[in-house]
Design a protein around this motif. Structure first.
Motif, PDB file in Angstrom:
ATOM      1  N   ILE B 141       6.718  -0.150   0.517  1.00 35.58           N
ATOM      2  CA  ILE B 141       5.998  -0.785  -0.588  1.00 35.58           C
ATOM      3  C   ILE B 141       4.834  -1.580   0.007  1.00 35.58           C
ATOM      4  N   PRO B 142       3.598  -1.290  -0.404  1.00 38.02           N
ATOM      5  CA  PRO B 142       2.487  -2.079   0.106  1.00 38.02           C
ATOM      6  C   PRO B 142       2.757  -3.578  -0.117  1.00 38.02           C
ATOM      7  N   PRO B 143       2.617  -4.421   0.945  1.00 29.20           N
ATOM      8  CA  PRO B 143       3.007  -5.826   0.829  1.00 29.20           C
ATOM      9  C   PRO B 143       2.389  -6.543  -0.374  1.00 29.20           C
ATOM     10  N   ALA B 144       1.105  -6.268  -0.630  1.00 25.23           N
ATOM     11  CA  ALA B 144       0.438  -6.962  -1.731  1.00 25.23           C
ATOM     12  C   ALA B 144       1.104  -6.599  -3.060  1.00 25.23           C
ATOM     13  N   LEU B 145       1.442  -5.335  -3.229  1.00 27.63           N
ATOM     14  CA  LEU B 145       2.078  -4.882  -4.468  1.00 27.63           C
ATOM     15  C   LEU B 145       3.481  -5.478  -4.600  1.00 27.63           C
TER      16      LEU B 145
END
Lengths: 314, 298
Positions: B141-145
């Motif tokens: 999971i992309p960290p920002a998301l």
């Protein structure tokens, strides 16, 4: 080779399964009753009951998960609470600008990253080298939304050469679509180009010291041909993997960038969902983006294995 | 031989001298690293500003003063004022405290969790299977998301920002620590300790961990930079700290509606973020140059 592809595809299953579990339990992290939390303080008890029913909140947790998961496998991710349409449809409606934006951003990322990396490697340990790497490293340190705002201010407001915000669908005008995505794609491509530049530089340095480069030079190939045709072709392979990994920055940055440029894509959808506590949509987008990210990386690994005959994944 | 023997005695005078020597030579290496020094200077400036905030600002960062709304930077208002007449210089200066506080807490929390999980995964096969599957999933999971999704359920509070960012960044640290543990547990000194009868826990914390420290330091610096950047993004999107808090992301978010009338509202906080994050990233590069021989080429 076929075995490698199958194994790589199978390895994706536990990851996606766990992300699905995570997405499911996300809703249960809310303080108190998720249904009441989603509907806000003005909801009537009847509305809350109805939503509890719709979200299966009245049955035991394992059964809830079973129902939700079996539904998700069939592409049934529930209905958006705010827009009253099925979640997959909501995502599908927003896919075009996001897809195009990602594509353009990757192209710009590779363009900036690879050229900076090549320039740095060929002028190793000079100020050009340091400047090229510092420039792309700056991308790692600039908030994409701030870069976006500055681009809007400069190209949109001052120079008036590009649209300030919004999106023109491909069906209306493909030039308009590209024009409206050019600034956000530059912002996204720039912030994710640093890793590509570093990897290209390191890989180029390794290749440039090999015998076949000396042979190419010795037989009189022009330096430009040596670097771009002989060396880069062999140095580009490890870069493919980095490009795959950089999708983490890209897909995460998408959310903020689409908000800055008011592009009606999946990123903006998730922001609206967060602000309206539209959890089915958040779950759906999470699964959608993770699935994309995981399969992009599998694809990159397979491309890598296909392109490089030296690599044999047993 | 005699030298090695003296070194092996912990706390001995020779050992202390050797450690001091090593520290000094590391510092000399670090001083030669141009990015490292530049980063250290930038970080020092930001930390200094954060610590000295009450003394270098003239006004309360929260004080409203409608009489001086949207003033351009001039005279007493170095960075101008915002749409409520608040002093932007004060707000940006105090914003450094918010960012550094959150960044520090995230690094400490994800560092502690990452070290524990990494050691557990590196030592116990069962824990390894469980922890690394979870790490793989979180890394997908992309960290920002991930942080945005977590903030959506946790609610906009400073403490929740720390929780969300910690969950988003702990997998990277866990993976780094685990890979170090796997290498270090097979080294001669770990084996020596084992044959001397030391327990796994003792070896892990007293012998393996100190040697993994440099890698933890490098990763923590990078995590700090990413945390500051993502935190700014969260509050820009309105899912970070509550609106009143003078964080850089919040100031930027306030300013985006006044891009044309008052560009200074977005210029200065954005610039502050770049200085802080760039400093941390350069510092990380410098530490990598010095501490990680694999990357000494860069």
């Amino acid at each position: 080779m076929a075995r490698f592809i199958v194994r790589r595809l199978v390895s994706v299953v536990p990851v996606l399964l766990l992300v699905a579990v995570f997405a499911f339990f996300l809703v249960h992290l809310t303080p108190g009753d998720p249904a009441a939390y989603m509907l806000g303080p003005l909801a009537t008890p009847a509305q809350i009951d109805q939503l509890r029913e719709a979200l299966n909140l009245n049955v035991p947790l394992p059964i809830q998960f079973e129902r939700w998961f079996l539904g998700a496998l069939q592409g049934n991710l529930g209905e958006s609470l705010f827009m009253s349409i099925p979640v997959p449809l909501a995502i599908w409606q927003r896919t075009e600008p996001t897809f195009l934006l990602t594509l353009m951003a990757v192209a710009i990322e590779v363009l900036i990253g690879v050229s900076a990396g090549v320039v740095a490697a060929t002028r190793r340990n000079t100020w050009v080298d340091q400047l090229a790497i510092a420039f792309t490293s700056l991308g790692l340190s600039i908030p994409s939304f701030w870069l976006g705002l500055n681009l809007i201010f400069f190209f949109g407001v001052n120079l008036r050469v590009l649209p300030v915000a919004g999106y023109v669908p491909l069906g209306v005008s493909w030039i308009g679509a590209i024009r409206s995505l050019l600034m956000p794609a530059c912002a996204l491509g720039f912030i994710s180009s640093a890793l590509v530049a570093r990897m290209t530089r390191a890989s180029m340095l390794e290749v440039l010291s090999q015998d076949f480069v000396r042979t190419a030079r010795a037989k009189g190939v022009a330096e430009r041909g040596v670097i771009w045709r002989h060396a880069l072709r062999n140095a580009i392979l490890p870069v493919i993997t980095v490009v795959g990994n950089s999708f983490a920055i890209l897909l995460g940055g998408l959310v903020v960038t689409e908000q800055v440029f008011a592009i009606p894509g999946v990123g903006l959808l998730v922001i609206h969902a967060v602000l309206h506590r539209d959890y089915p949509v958040i779950q759906g987008v999470l699964l959608y983006i993770v699935t994309l990210y995981v399969f992009i990386n599998v694809g990159m690994d397979i491309v890598y294995a296909l392109v490089d005959p030296r690599i044999k994944f047993g | 031989m005699s030298v090695e023997r003296t070194v092996a005695i912990p706390g001995g005078g020779a050992a202390r001298r050797l450690r001091a020597l090593r520290r000094r030579s590391l510092w000399q290496l670090f001083r030669r690293s141009r990015p490292g020094m530049a980063g250290a200077v930038l970080v020092a400036i930001v930390v200094g500003v954060a610590l000295a905030a009450p003394w270098i600002t003239l006004r309360d960062p929260l004080a409203l003063n409608p009489a001086v709304r949207l003033r351009a930077p001039a005279g007493a208002y170095w960075f101008g004022t915002d749409d409520f007449g608040r002093d932007l210089f004060s707000r940006v200066v105090y914003g450094s405290r918010v960012s550094l506080e959150i960044g520090t807490l995230v690094v400490l929390a994800s560092g502690a969790l990452g070290i524990l999980a990494g050691i557990a995964a590196g030592y116990f096969r069962l824990a390894d299977a469980v922890i690394m599957r979870m790490v793989d999933a979180l890394l997908a999971i992309p960290p920002a998301l991930l942080a945005i999704a977590l903030m959506a359920v946790l609610g906009a509070r400073v403490s929740n920002v720390v929780v969300a960012l910690t969950i988003a960044y702990v997998p990277q640290l866990t993976r780094v620590v685990r890979s170090q543990v796997l290498v270090l547990r097979e080294t001669m000194f770990a084996e020596a300790a084992r044959s001397a009868g030391a327990s796994d826990r003792r070896i892990a914390f007293l012998h393996v961990l100190p040697n993994a420290w440099s890698v933890v330091m490098i990763q923590s610096t990078v995590t700090f930079a990413d945390a500051v950047l993502t935190e700014a993004g969260l509050s820009y999107l309105g899912v970070g700290e509550p609106p009143g808090v003078p964080s850089w992301g919040n100031i930027l978010s306030d300013g985006r509606n006044y891009m044309v009338q008052a560009p200074w509202m977005t210029l200065f906080p954005g610039f502050a973020i770049v200085v802080c994050v760039l400093g941390l990233n350069l510092l990380g590069d410098g530490l990598r140059d010095v501490l990680d021989p694999r990357f000494r080429e860069w």
